[in-house]
Design a protein around this motif. Structure first.
Motif: not given
Length: 295
Positions: A132-133, A58-61
């Motif tokens: 990380q967001p 998962d590249p986003y979270f």
């Protein structure tokens, strides 16, 4: 923006001191949270699984340069000791178990919610992993702010390796537990939870935070656990991930914290011989093998 730094307390601080700082800032760093011997044991246990675990996709979270290992209570006796660390669990109880009153017939009874161990996860941020967001962990239960009068979660991140700004120390926005849901968090408002291995960050589920970017040449490893209100769904499904025989080996307190017990508000009971009984009784019945297969 002028951002308040995280305070640091020693490992021999009182629960009252820890609770006071957390209520004010949303989080606190505890130096020497675990002993050097416990740290060595944890490192050995976690490395066994982290070294065999691929990075995420998962590249986003979750991160593509980050390894995550769960089922920690099923894999490490030392992790059980950490989960039952009085400074962690008693702080969680002091913050989460806010009593309320309910009517039962003509009796007005004071009751407090139980807590549960909702998630256990080793997180290793590798070199090259970005930020990380920012998020609130109580978002898993769609907890709203400031609608509720109580917190949903108290979490710990134990530093297995040193946490520095360069290697991706958890980034926190102190005071964000007091924000409403309309305010967006920004990285400029964060501070790094820098701490030595063996120290820990304790924070509320309502605090905005996120993994830092690892710009060093070595991985950054931490162990996180969270206590939630027991009437919320567990984030990690211990009933399926931890074998019954392993559960039977654990202390009774830990069994209950994993969900193997009926709460004071009668959540989680099981029918045995036509009676509403405590799941602890099932663990003492040899004929009970696993959930869903009866006994």
């Amino acid at each position: 923006m002028d951002t308040r730094k995280l305070s640091t307390l020693s490992g021999d601080a009182s629960v009252d001191q820890v609770v006071e700082v957390i209520r004010r800032d949303g989080g606190v760093i505890i130096s020497d949270f675990i002993s050097s011997q416990t740290l060595m044991s944890l490192t050995k246990d976690l490395d066994t699984y982290l070294n065999a675990t691929p990075c995420g996709v998962d590249p986003y979270f979750a991160g593509t340069q980050t390894r995550r290992v769960a089922r920690i209570i099923g894999r490490s006796d030392t992790a059980v000791e950490v989960a039952l660390n009085p400074l962690f669990i008693d702080t969680a109880r002091a913050i989460l178990q806010t009593p309320t009153h309910v009517w039962v017939g003509s009796d007005r009874i004071e009751m407090a919610p139980d807590i549960q161990l909702s998630i256990t996860q080793a997180i290793q941020i590798g070199p090259g992993q970005g930020l990380q967001p920012l998020h609130r962990d109580d978002a898993t239960s769609l907890w709203r702010h400031p609608q509720y009068e109580r917190e949903a979660r108290v979490q710990v991140m134990v530093a297995i390796s040193d946490f520095t700004e360069e290697n991706g120390a958890t980034r926190v926005i102190p005071g964000s537990h007091k924000w409403d849901d309309e305010r967006m968090p920004t990285q400029e408002e964060t501070v790094p939870a820098e701490m030595k291995a063996g120290s820990a960050l304790l924070w509320l589920g309502s605090v905005y935070h996120g993994g830092g970017a690892n710009q060093s040449a070595l991985p950054r490893t931490g162990l996180t656990m969270a206590y939630d209100l027991a009437f919320l769904r567990l984030e990690e499904n211990h009933f399926l991930s931890i074998p019954i025989e392993r559960v039977r080996q654990l202390p009774a307190e830990m069994q209950r914290l994993l969900g193997w017990g009926a709460s004071t508000t009668l959540l989680g009971w099981v029918e045995i011989d036509g009676q509403m009984r405590d799941p602890q009784e099932l663990l003492g019945m040899p004929e009970f093998s696993e959930p869903g297969k009866g006994f």
